[in-house]
Design an enzyme around this catalytic site. Structure first.
Site, PDB file in Angstrom:
ATOM      1  N   ASP A 131       0.807  -1.222   0.000  1.00 55.99           N
ATOM      2  CA  ASP A 131       0.000   0.000   0.000  1.00 55.99           C
ATOM      3  C   ASP A 131       0.841   1.274   0.000  1.00 55.99           C
ATOM      4  O   ASP A 131       0.313   2.363  -0.265  1.00 55.99           O
ATOM      5  CB  ASP A 131      -0.947   0.012   1.202  1.00 55.99           C
ATOM      6  CG  ASP A 131      -2.095  -0.964   1.032  1.00 55.99           C
ATOM      7  OD1 ASP A 131      -2.555  -1.122  -0.114  1.00 55.99           O
ATOM      8  OD2 ASP A 131      -2.529  -1.558   2.034  1.00 55.99           O
ATOM      9  N   ASP A 193      -4.639  -5.831  -6.263  1.00 53.15           N
ATOM     10  CA  ASP A 193      -4.464  -4.405  -5.958  1.00 53.15           C
ATOM     11  C   ASP A 193      -3.010  -3.955  -6.162  1.00 53.15           C
ATOM     12  O   ASP A 193      -2.733  -2.808  -6.492  1.00 53.15           O
ATOM     13  CB  ASP A 193      -4.864  -4.101  -4.517  1.00 53.15           C
ATOM     14  CG  ASP A 193      -5.990  -4.978  -3.973  1.00 53.15           C
ATOM     15  OD1 ASP A 193      -6.173  -6.112  -4.467  1.00 53.15           O
ATOM     16  OD2 ASP A 193      -6.673  -4.544  -3.040  1.00 53.15           O
TER      17      ASP A 193
HETATM   18  N1  GLY Z   1      -6.647  -2.195  -1.792  1.00 52.61           N
HETATM   19  C1  GLY Z   1      -7.695  -2.536  -0.899  1.00 52.61           C
HETATM   20  C2  GLY Z   1      -9.024  -2.450  -1.522  1.00 52.61           C
HETATM   21  O1  GLY Z   1      -9.176  -2.315  -2.714  1.00 52.61           O
HETATM   22  O2  GLY Z   1      -9.982  -2.527  -0.758  1.00 52.61           O
END
Ligand code: GLY
Length: 417
Positions: A131, A193
């Protein structure tokens, strides 16, 4: 006229009055009518004016620079805040940068700087997860693109240096969630993600960290090989053996089931592979982005906004996920400029415009209900958190999509990062 023909300078929308009022200098609340809507043409500028008014409403309420908007509870007008350590902390500063870029408002620029620089201490901590890319690229990345402040470049390079410590050369991907290794017995896990956060590595490669390029390419190639199912939907999570590098299984974390198509996961894949093609020119990434996009589009409901999981059991009584729609619209605008298949390009452009039009209708705009841009996103259905609410990343990709459309309409390059 074929379905895929589009009008370059206008969106077909069901909220014409809203825009006419927004353009004439009325307040955000005035701008929103309850028009039910016969389709009319709308200018992107009008929707951007609405986003700026909503930003100003939020700015008037936020208590401190380390209080970062994340979501809005049902019945509430104002944001719930998180600290800078939340994975979503980069989106609010990113929204401010886009809002400044769109409006030229120097006061918003000052706020963009303050909220961006508030994030710097995140890096003091040792090891984060993937993230970091969202946190820093949406904030400092946009800030550097717009200001060229050399201090921002240093922060971005430090973020990339931290991100690559998660790269496992045996597998050839980044470990997305170190926290899940023991908890879930996922020795090396890579999530859809994570495709988004390769953009920080490609940027770093162009700014002195050359080996980031090979890691980003390898990550995308290994993901392409293992994480995309034969029907072109994506597993949310790929689990690998951390020592030998073998793919063990595909599972879900935020989707309905291991084999279901979690809408936002598919969106991250479409955006990520589109960006990888932009950065590498590798045809395999373009084809992958197209296949993922085709799958997403083929199963879209009539209003162009997916349910939170395409295979959720109670459709049409499942919550929507406007964030997946916004992410995909932004990605499709870029995808519509790539390759040489005019029919596909037109399809992606038209679909993006139709998604934006739907998100800009009375059904999806927050308007007076609260300070966000958009209603109806779903964060984590299995955890029963953030169900059918405004969420900050939905707003981020919505304003990004609007800015991309504005650039396309002006004949400029769609992606500037
Ligand atoms: N990257 C976390 C989500 O898309 O909830």
């Amino acid at each position: 006229m074929s379905f895929f023909n589009h009008t370059k300078n206008a969106l077909v929308l069901a909220a014409a009055c809203f825009v006419l009022q927004a353009c004439s200098g009325t307040t955000a609340s005035d701008t929103v009518s309850n028009t039910t809507a016969s389709p009319s043409e709308i200018e992107v500028a009008g929707i951007l004016a609405y986003t700026q008014a909503q930003v100003n409403k939020s700015l008037a309420e936020i208590p401190a620079y380390d209080s970062i908007p994340r979501n809005i509870s049902p019945g509430q007008k104002q944001w719930n805040y998180v600290t800078i350590n939340d994975w979503t902390s980069g989106f609010w500063p990113g929204i401010l940068w886009y809002s400044y870029e769109s409006s030229g408002d120097e006061q918003i620029k000052e706020k963009a700087i303050a909220f961006t620089e508030a994030l710097k201490p995140i890096l003091v901590q040792n090891k984060w997860d993937h993230d970091l890319g969202f946190m820093y690229y949406c904030s400092y990345g946009n800030g550097y693109r717009i200001t060229k402040n050399p201090a921002y470049k240093e922060v971005l390079l430090a973020a990339a240096d931290s991100l690559v410590t998660l790269y496992n050369p045996k597998v050839g991907t980044i470990l997305s969630w170190p926290g899940m290794v023991e908890k879930m017995n996922w020795p090396h896990n890579t999530i859809a993600d994570n495709m988004m956060n390769l953009e920080l590595l490609f940027w770093a490669a162009k700014n002195g960290r050359k080996d980031c390029y090979d890691m980003a390419v390898s990550h995308a190639e290994v993901t392409m090989k293992n994480q995309i199912r034969p029907d072109n939907s994506m597993y949310h999570v790929a689990v690998y053996d951390d020592k030998g590098g073998q793919f063990i299984k595909g599972v879900t974390h935020q989707g309905y089931a291991d084999n279901s198509m979690w809408a936002r996961g598919q969106s991250w894949g479409i955006y990520g592979f589109t960006m990888c093609y932009r950065e590498t020119g590798k045809e395999e990434f373009l084809e992958t982005a197209q296949h993922l996009a085709d799958k997403f589009i083929e199963r879209l409901p009539a209003d162009m906004v997916p349910y939170w999981d395409y295979d959720a059991p109670n459709i049409p009584d499942e919550p929507k996920d406007a964030s997946a729609a916004a992410i995909t619209a932004s990605a499709l605008l870029e995808l519509s400029t790539m390759g040489d298949n005019q029919e596909l390009q037109d399809k992606y452009r038209t679909t993006a415009e139709r998604i934006i039009a739907s998100l800009s209708s009375d059904r999806y705009l927050s308007k007076d209900q609260n300070n966000a841009f958009l209603l109806h996103s779903t964060g984590h259905w299995p955890n029963k958190s953030e169900l059918d609410v405004p969420i900050v990343y939905s707003d981020y990709y919505f304003i990004e999509a609007l800015m991309r459309l504005k650039r396309l309409n002006a004949g400029e390059k769609v992606a500037t990062l």
